[in-house]
Design a protein around this motif. Sequence first.
Motif, PDB file in Angstrom:
ATOM      1  N   CYS A 180       2.231  -1.421   6.115  1.00  0.00           N
ATOM      2  CA  CYS A 180       2.022  -1.120   4.791  1.00  0.00           C
ATOM      3  C   CYS A 180       1.945   0.500   4.516  1.00  0.00           C
ATOM      4  CB  CYS A 180       0.563  -1.291   4.248  1.00  0.00           C
ATOM      5  SG  CYS A 180       0.180  -3.183   4.642  1.00  0.00           S
ATOM      6  N   MET A 181       2.693   1.293   5.329  1.00  0.00           N
ATOM      7  CA  MET A 181       2.856   2.460   5.285  1.00  0.00           C
ATOM      8  C   MET A 181       3.155   3.264   3.984  1.00  0.00           C
ATOM      9  SD  MET A 181       1.887   3.222   8.345  1.00  0.00           S
ATOM     10  CE  MET A 181       2.306   4.975   8.579  1.00  0.00           C
ATOM     11  N   LEU A 182       2.307   3.962   3.302  1.00  0.00           N
ATOM     12  CA  LEU A 182       2.634   4.601   1.850  1.00  0.00           C
ATOM     13  C   LEU A 182       2.782   3.577   0.673  1.00  0.00           C
ATOM     14  CD1 LEU A 182       4.708   7.729   2.611  1.00  0.00           C
ATOM     15  CD2 LEU A 182       1.916   7.459   2.710  1.00  0.00           C
ATOM     16  N   GLY A 183       2.653   2.242   1.037  1.00  0.00           N
ATOM     17  CA  GLY A 183       2.698   1.382   0.154  1.00  0.00           C
ATOM     18  C   GLY A 183       4.106   0.957  -0.377  1.00  0.00           C
ATOM     19  N   MET A 251       2.404  -2.776  -2.907  1.00  0.00           N
ATOM     20  CA  MET A 251       1.429  -1.843  -2.824  1.00  0.00           C
ATOM     21  C   MET A 251       1.862  -0.565  -3.587  1.00  0.00           C
ATOM     22  SD  MET A 251      -0.145  -2.499   0.881  1.00  0.00           S
ATOM     23  CE  MET A 251      -1.466  -1.033   0.646  1.00  0.00           C
ATOM     24  N   GLY A 252       3.197  -0.609  -4.492  1.00  0.00           N
ATOM     25  CA  GLY A 252       3.363   0.416  -5.195  1.00  0.00           C
ATOM     26  C   GLY A 252       3.078   0.267  -6.482  1.00  0.00           C
ATOM     27  N   VAL A 282      -4.233 -10.131  -1.984  1.00  0.00           N
ATOM     28  CA  VAL A 282      -3.788 -10.078  -3.490  1.00  0.00           C
ATOM     29  C   VAL A 282      -4.043  -8.846  -4.181  1.00  0.00           C
ATOM     30  CG1 VAL A 282      -4.503 -12.636  -3.403  1.00  0.00           C
ATOM     31  CG2 VAL A 282      -6.114 -11.243  -4.295  1.00  0.00           C
ATOM     32  N   LYS A 283      -3.250  -8.793  -5.236  1.00  0.00           N
ATOM     33  CA  LYS A 283      -3.475  -7.729  -6.452  1.00  0.00           C
ATOM     34  C   LYS A 283      -3.846  -8.396  -7.572  1.00  0.00           C
ATOM     35  CE  LYS A 283      -2.186  -3.507  -4.575  1.00  0.00           C
ATOM     36  NZ  LYS A 283      -1.663  -2.212  -5.028  1.00  0.00           N
ATOM     37  N   THR A 284      -4.405  -7.855  -8.649  1.00  0.00           N
ATOM     38  CA  THR A 284      -4.892  -8.297 -10.002  1.00  0.00           C
ATOM     39  C   THR A 284      -3.854  -7.857 -11.079  1.00  0.00           C
ATOM     40  OG1 THR A 284      -6.455  -6.680 -10.584  1.00  0.00           O
ATOM     41  CG2 THR A 284      -7.092  -8.295  -8.810  1.00  0.00           C
ATOM     42  N   VAL A 285      -4.197  -8.515 -12.141  1.00  0.00           N
ATOM     43  CA  VAL A 285      -3.353  -7.981 -13.377  1.00  0.00           C
ATOM     44  C   VAL A 285      -3.721  -6.728 -13.991  1.00  0.00           C
ATOM     45  CG1 VAL A 285      -3.032 -10.631 -14.172  1.00  0.00           C
ATOM     46  CG2 VAL A 285      -5.108  -9.204 -14.977  1.00  0.00           C
TER      47      VAL A 285
END
Length: 436
Positions: A180-183, A251-252, A282-285
């Motif tokens: 995940c480096m820097l996303g 992750m960006g 996970v990520k969200t809306v």
Amino acid sequence: MTGPRHPAPASFGAFVARAASDGRLVVQPRMGMADPADMRAGLRAVRQAGVCATGTITLDSFTRVGDHAAARAALAAGDDLNGYPIVAYAPRVTREVLDGVHDPSFPVQVRHGSARPQDIFAKLGACGLHATEGGPLSYCLPYSRVPVAEAVRAWTESCRVLAEQRAYGREPHLESFGGCMLGQLCPPSLLVAISILEGVFFRRHGLRSVSLSYAQQTHPDQDAEAVRALRTLAGELLADIDWHVVLYSYMGVFPRTPGGATALLEEAARLAVRTGTERLIVKTVVEAHRIPDIAENVAALRVASAAAGRTPAATARPDAADTGILAEARALVEAVLDLDADLGTALVRAVERGYLDIPYCLHPDNVGRTRAHVDATGRLCWSQTGAMPLGAAVRGKDEDTTAEHLLRSLTYVERAFDDAALERTMTASQRRCNSR
């Protein structure tokens, strides 16, 4: 499929292994609240979400940098913190947060972001926790200005502290954040190599249950190839311990529309299933706008789990394109391992020589001679490789990356998914008009 040896039944790794054997993807939020009652409520909501999930306690930024006095002062003043200050609280407080929530059927992982996590790791055991994440490079180069050599020493000690929990009947688990480096804008081969190297580092320092991360990037087929490369190298270098792969939703720069954000999360879930990945963060809306609340985290877990349930199980794809990710990652891993018999020393030398050189990373120890871009097909590619020992493994030639190209690469995913969401909305609206 996880590694060949499973840890004790009460462990984080064993929970994930059981889920994988049942054909279930484990989903996990990135959630941390400063107030113990709120943190407990968040964990309970995830446990009761009706999906196969693990809990998360994400720590605050003061604890991340080891400023525990500032965390205590903030708590005393009633100031808000952006996570749970586990070191500032007495172990009794965290045990009360976990009471009746954390057990073998619902393990909890601590996420922190610290280059020097000794205090955090020591507190985990006192609180009854034994799963966490990070790494000597992945929690140093992106998040701190701590010298790499110092971070390696800190993580050597921290691994020893975590491994000692085995004496108390727990099988500790450590996840590399190396994928995940820097996303964003770090090509897949380097993400795979750092995750593998940190996994080997953990194993050499006494850990027998690890996970290897990879962050969703810009092209699903390229990501699938990267995860296959990660699993191949893990099977070769970590065959004698328990391991699994964890995928991170992008992750960006995240899509700003609910439809775009949802579609991106669903794509991450499909990628996880078709590559045999065992766990998904996970990520969200609302990711592009603010920190999500408990309900929004739970909704994201359900969306991801439902998307995974609609996706056919992983199958071999002998016709899948080989763009050289495995060859590049193997070249990097072997070059680093050859630098010194002590892997910690090898990691320090690899950063010093530019063998591991993170594009656009501003850490003082990072050589900074590499660059990357998103090409016309949407794949994340090297523009400049600096001193990285890739040789003929890299296809194409170095080229300059302008500010305009960099901005377009940074926003590629956001634009692609938001534009697609807008197109779906317009098409649906047109259909409604035509049906009248």
